[in-house]
Scaffold this motif. Structure first.
Motif, mmCIF file in Angstrom:
data_model
loop_
_atom_site.group_PDB
_atom_site.id
_atom_site.type_symbol
_atom_site.label_atom_id
_atom_site.label_comp_id
_atom_site.label_asym_id
_atom_site.label_seq_id
_atom_site.Cartn_x
_atom_site.Cartn_y
_atom_site.Cartn_z
ATOM 1 N N PHE A 286 17.894 16.565 -27.062
ATOM 2 C CA PHE A 286 18.277 17.056 -28.371
ATOM 3 C C PHE A 286 19.826 16.812 -28.642
ATOM 4 O O PHE A 286 19.983 16.411 -29.873
ATOM 5 C CB PHE A 286 18.179 18.470 -28.413
ATOM 6 N N ILE A 287 20.618 16.530 -27.562
ATOM 7 C CA ILE A 287 21.922 15.882 -27.686
ATOM 8 C C ILE A 287 21.976 14.528 -28.069
ATOM 9 O O ILE A 287 22.751 14.135 -29.032
ATOM 10 C CB ILE A 287 22.690 16.414 -26.392
ATOM 11 N N GLY B 290 20.925 14.372 -31.827
ATOM 12 C CA GLY B 290 21.959 14.898 -32.426
ATOM 13 C C GLY B 290 23.283 13.782 -32.718
ATOM 14 O O GLY B 290 23.845 13.743 -33.709
ATOM 15 N N LEU C 256 18.284 23.600 -18.129
ATOM 16 C CA LEU C 256 19.037 23.493 -19.520
ATOM 17 C C LEU C 256 19.349 21.855 -19.619
ATOM 18 O O LEU C 256 19.274 21.585 -20.754
ATOM 19 C CB LEU C 256 20.310 24.343 -19.374
ATOM 20 N N ILE C 257 19.639 21.385 -18.460
ATOM 21 C CA ILE C 257 20.179 19.999 -19.083
ATOM 22 C C ILE C 257 18.874 18.993 -19.160
ATOM 23 O O ILE C 257 18.932 18.178 -19.957
ATOM 24 C CB ILE C 257 20.749 19.399 -17.697
ATOM 25 N N ARG C 258 17.782 19.143 -18.434
ATOM 26 C CA ARG C 258 16.646 18.549 -18.669
ATOM 27 C C ARG C 258 16.051 18.688 -20.233
ATOM 28 O O ARG C 258 15.636 17.437 -20.671
ATOM 29 C CB ARG C 258 15.418 19.012 -17.853
ATOM 30 N N TYR C 259 16.057 19.863 -20.482
ATOM 31 C CA TYR C 259 15.774 19.840 -22.020
ATOM 32 C C TYR C 259 16.319 20.002 -23.100
ATOM 33 O O TYR C 259 16.036 19.708 -24.307
ATOM 34 C CB TYR C 259 14.790 21.027 -22.009
ATOM 35 N N SER C 260 17.715 19.870 -22.773
ATOM 36 C CA SER C 260 18.765 19.886 -24.055
ATOM 37 C C SER C 260 19.236 18.483 -24.132
ATOM 38 O O SER C 260 19.706 18.027 -25.359
ATOM 39 C CB SER C 260 20.000 20.794 -23.601
ATOM 40 N N LEU C 261 19.138 17.722 -23.073
ATOM 41 C CA LEU C 261 19.463 16.028 -23.186
ATOM 42 C C LEU C 261 18.989 15.342 -24.355
ATOM 43 O O LEU C 261 19.683 14.610 -24.927
ATOM 44 C CB LEU C 261 19.469 15.582 -22.003
#
Length: 205
Positions: A181-182, A185, A174-179
Motif C-alpha cells: 500500500f505504501i 501510495g 505490519l511491514i509485510r502487508y503495509s509495504l
C-alpha cells in the motif's frame, strides 16, 4: 566491507566478495566523502568559491535584520517589519483541454513503447532461432545441460527462500502487508504531483 553470515542466494555472496575488495572499499569511501562534502558545501558554503550555503545565508539574513527588530537598537524601525498583503487574483478554472492533451501524450507513449517491445521481442526470437539452427549437436547438448542446471538452481533457490508475504518469522506482519500500500501510495502521489496543476502565475499588464 560486507560479510554474509547466512545467505541462501549465491548472488549476495558474490556481492559481498565484490564489496570486500580494496578497490570497492576505496570507491565507496570516496563516494561517501564526496557526498558529505557536497552536503557541507550546501549548508555552510564553499570558502574557495566565496559562496555561502543555505545555513550561512540564513544566519547572515538574521544578523542583518536583527538591528531593525531590536527595540533597544538605534536602527530599530517597527514600520519595516510590517508587510502589506498581496492581492489574490481570481483563480482561473482548470482547462479540460490540458487534461485531454496529457492523456493523448501518455497514450501515444504507451502505444509506442508497446510497438517497440513487440518488435524487439520478435527480432530477438528470430535471431535466437537462427543461432540455435547454426549450432552443432554437441553445442546443443551443452546448451541444454546448462539450461537444466540453471533451472535446477532457480528451483532450489525457490525451495530455500520464501516471499515477503509468507516470511512470518523474519518480517513483521505490519511491514509485510503495509509495504504494497505504501508503494501504491507513492505511485499515486507521483502521478498527482506531475499531472495536476500545483501553482499558477497571473500577470496583469
Amino acid at each position: 566491507s560486507v560479510s554474509c553470515i547466512e545467505c541462501t542466494s549465491p548472488d549476495f555472496e558474490l556481492l559481498a566478495e565484490t564489496l570486500s575488495t580494496p578497490s570497492s572499499v576505496s570507491s565507496v569511501t570516496k563516494a561517501v566523502n564526496q557526498l558529505l562534502q557536497y552536503l557541507a558545501d550546501l549548508l555552510i558554503g564553499n570558502n574557495e568559491e566565496g559562496g555561502g550555503g543555505y545555513a550561512q545565508v540564513q544566519i547572515d539574513r538574521l544578523l542583518s535584520s536583527a538591528p531593525r527588530k531590536c527595540p533597544h537598537h538605534p536602527d530599530y524601525n517597527a514600520d519595516n517589519m510590517l508587510y502589506s498583503s498581496f492581492e489574490k487574483p481570481a483563480a482561473q478554472p482548470d482547462s479540460i483541454g490540458f487534461i485531454i492533451a496529457i492523456g493523448c501524450v501518455v497514450g501515444t507513449i504507451i502505444i509506442v513503447i508497446t510497438i517497440i517491445f513487440f518488435l524487439v521481442n520478435y527480432v530477438t526470437k528470430r535471431r535466437h532461432q537462427q543461432w540455435v539452427t547454426a549450432l552443432s549437436q554437441e553445442e546443443l547438448t551443452a546448451l541444454q545441460e546448462k539450461q537444466a542446471r540453471e533451472t535446477h538452481r532457480k528451483k532450489r533457490l525457490n525451495e530455500l527462500t520464501t516471499s515477503m508475504i509468507y516470511s512470518h518469522e523474519s518480517i513483521p506482519f505490519l511491514i509485510r502487508y503495509s509495504l504494497p500500500f505504501i508503494i501504491l501510495g507513492n505511485i499515486a502521489f507521483f502521478l498527482s504531483g506531475h499531472l495536476s496543476l500545483g501553482a499558477s502565475v497571473n500577470i496583469a499588464a
